[in-house]
Design an enzyme around this catalytic site. Structure first.
Site, PDB file in Angstrom:
ATOM      1  N   ASN A  85      12.195  26.084  57.308  1.00 13.87           N
ATOM      2  CA  ASN A  85      11.638  26.202  56.412  1.00 13.87           C
ATOM      3  C   ASN A  85      11.900  26.433  55.048  1.00 13.87           C
ATOM      4  OD1 ASN A  85       9.549  26.046  54.032  1.00 13.87           O
ATOM      5  ND2 ASN A  85       8.730  28.623  54.721  1.00 13.87           N
ATOM      6  N   TRP A  86      12.818  24.112  54.482  1.00 12.51           N
ATOM      7  CA  TRP A  86      13.166  24.715  53.288  1.00 12.51           C
ATOM      8  C   TRP A  86      12.501  24.863  52.076  1.00 12.51           C
ATOM      9  CZ3 TRP A  86      16.321  18.472  53.911  1.00 12.51           C
ATOM     10  CH2 TRP A  86      16.570  18.949  55.251  1.00 12.51           C
ATOM     11  N   LYS A  87      11.197  25.074  52.336  1.00 13.98           N
ATOM     12  CA  LYS A  87      10.884  25.386  51.029  1.00 13.98           C
ATOM     13  C   LYS A  87      10.429  24.302  49.964  1.00 13.98           C
ATOM     14  CE  LYS A  87      10.858  30.587  52.113  1.00 13.98           C
ATOM     15  NZ  LYS A  87      10.307  31.259  52.375  1.00 13.98           N
ATOM     16  N   HIS A  93       1.114  29.647  54.699  1.00 11.34           N
ATOM     17  CA  HIS A  93       2.954  29.675  54.356  1.00 11.34           C
ATOM     18  C   HIS A  93       2.001  31.697  53.060  1.00 11.34           C
ATOM     19  CE1 HIS A  93       6.354  31.820  53.233  1.00 11.34           C
ATOM     20  NE2 HIS A  93       7.063  31.105  53.826  1.00 11.34           N
ATOM     21  N   GLU A 126       3.156  32.420  50.717  1.00  8.47           N
ATOM     22  CA  GLU A 126       3.905  31.998  49.007  1.00  8.47           C
ATOM     23  C   GLU A 126       2.885  30.617  48.711  1.00  8.47           C
ATOM     24  OE1 GLU A 126       7.311  30.107  50.535  1.00  8.47           O
ATOM     25  OE2 GLU A 126       8.527  32.109  50.148  1.00  8.47           O
ATOM     26  N   GLU A 153       4.386  37.316  59.818  1.00  8.53           N
ATOM     27  CA  GLU A 153       5.477  37.157  58.961  1.00  8.53           C
ATOM     28  C   GLU A 153       5.343  38.263  57.607  1.00  8.53           C
ATOM     29  OE1 GLU A 153       8.224  33.272  57.668  1.00  8.53           O
ATOM     30  OE2 GLU A 153       5.953  33.022  56.678  1.00  8.53           O
ATOM     31  N   GLY A 206      12.411  37.255  51.752  1.00 13.62           N
ATOM     32  CA  GLY A 206      13.536  36.653  51.096  1.00 13.62           C
ATOM     33  C   GLY A 206      13.439  37.506  50.080  1.00 13.62           C
ATOM     34  N   SER A 240      13.427  37.249  55.925  1.00 16.22           N
ATOM     35  CA  SER A 240      14.331  37.080  56.034  1.00 16.22           C
ATOM     36  C   SER A 240      15.195  37.740  57.032  1.00 16.22           C
ATOM     37  CB  SER A 240      14.782  38.629  55.028  1.00 16.22           C
ATOM     38  OG  SER A 240      14.345  38.648  54.270  1.00 16.22           O
ATOM     39  N   GLY A 281      15.239  31.103  53.430  1.00 19.58           N
ATOM     40  CA  GLY A 281      16.275  30.901  53.430  1.00 19.58           C
ATOM     41  C   GLY A 281      18.203  30.286  54.240  1.00 19.58           C
TER      42      GLY A 281
HETATM   43  P1  PGA Z   1      12.788  33.841  54.589  1.00 17.29           P
HETATM   44  O1  PGA Z   1      11.426  32.944  54.291  1.00 17.29           O
HETATM   45  O2  PGA Z   1      14.385  33.607  55.843  1.00 17.29           O
HETATM   46  O3  PGA Z   1      13.695  33.859  53.106  1.00 17.29           O
HETATM   47  O4  PGA Z   1      12.549  35.362  54.095  1.00 17.29           O
HETATM   48  C1  PGA Z   1      11.171  32.854  55.069  1.00 17.29           C
HETATM   49  C2  PGA Z   1       9.901  32.280  55.151  1.00 17.29           C
HETATM   50  O5  PGA Z   1      10.214  30.707  55.415  1.00 17.29           O
HETATM   51  O6  PGA Z   1       8.525  32.504  55.766  1.00 17.29           O
END
Ligand code: PGA
Length: 244
Positions: free
Chosen positions: A8-10, A86, A88, A160, A166, A203, A225
């Site tokens: 997931n590049w966000k 997600h 976020e 998650e 993150g 993470s 990340g």
């Molecule tokens: P992360 O993100 O690996 O940076 O914690 C995970 C995610 O996108 O849910």
């Protein structure tokens, strides 16, 4: 089944050129790459082995929905997977479980595979509400599924914990296993014919991925990340291959 790695590049990287470079450097089988919408087309042209995923979707196929992207538009760009719910998006964009439900059924309706994210916040975990929250997210999130929509389709559930995303903190794999078996029991109650696969996110790095993937019940990982670093992602994929 081979372990599934979802990158997931966000909202990264900052340019098409950088996105193309990252796609070239990480194109590997058993990887699903989820770039921002506006890089999907360029990244899709580059990928030979990895499959293409999107980070979100709207629940209608077309119409007056300014700024939104439909499942059919994604499909037209050869997208196969779509992340829905997600944390976020729940946190910053106010996505509700019901919006997630609409997205999920639209994704299945278009013949794409949804990756449904569920997980509790730190406060919910500390107050013992973890199982209640996850039950709610599943019950409402999956409430619009029908036998027809589910027929021979898979849904990937990404557990998650919000506090692990993150932050450098990860869940204890034993606790992830407990959540997965709890979710399996809850899903049986819903009496649907979709088949479910379970992955962990939060993470994930090359240092901790093995502690999750060595368990058969954890069928993959969602990597944020660390997926932006080709060397790090390469190591994660190598470790995953040992358990596939
Ligand atoms: P992360 O993100 O690996 O940076 O914690 C995970 C995610 O996108 O849910």
């Amino acid at each position: 089944m081979a372990k599934l790695i979802v990158a997931n590049w966000k909202m990264n990287p900052e340019s098409v050129a950088a996105a193309e470079k990252l796609a070239k450097a990480t194109d590997t089988a058993s990887l699903v790459i989820c770039p921002p919408f506006l890089f999907l087309s360029n990244v899709g042209r580059i990928l030979q082995k990895a499959r293409l995923g999107a980070q979100d979707v709207f629940w209608q196929n077309s119409g007056a929905f300014t700024g939104e992207i439909s499942p059919l538009q994604l499909k037209d760009l050869s997208v196969e997977y779509v992340i829905v719910g997600h944390s976020e998006r729940r946190q910053y964009l106010g996505e509700t479980d019901y919006m997630v439900a609409q997205k999920l059924s639209a994704v299945l309706g278009a013949g794409l595979t949804p990756i449904l994210c569920v997980g509790e916040t730190k406060k919910q975990r500390d107050s013992g509400e973890q199982f209640k929250i996850i039950t709610e997210q599943l019950n409402i999130g999956l409430s619009l599924l029908t036998k027809n929509l589910c027929a021979s389709k898979s849904i990937i559930i990404a557990y998650e914990p919000v506090w692990a995303i993150g932050t450098g903190l990860t869940d204890d794999p034993d606790s992830t296993l407990k959540i997965i078996s709890f979710m399996k029991r809850e899903l049986l109650k819903l009496n649907q014919s979709c088949s479910y696969h379970f992955i962990y996110g939060g993470s994930v790095t090359s240092q901790n991925v093995e502690s999750f993937l060595r368990h058969q019940e954890i069928e993959g990982v969602l990597v944020g990340g660390a997926s932006l670093n080709p060397a790090e992602l390469g190591t994660i994929i190598k470790i995953a291959e040992r358990y596939s």
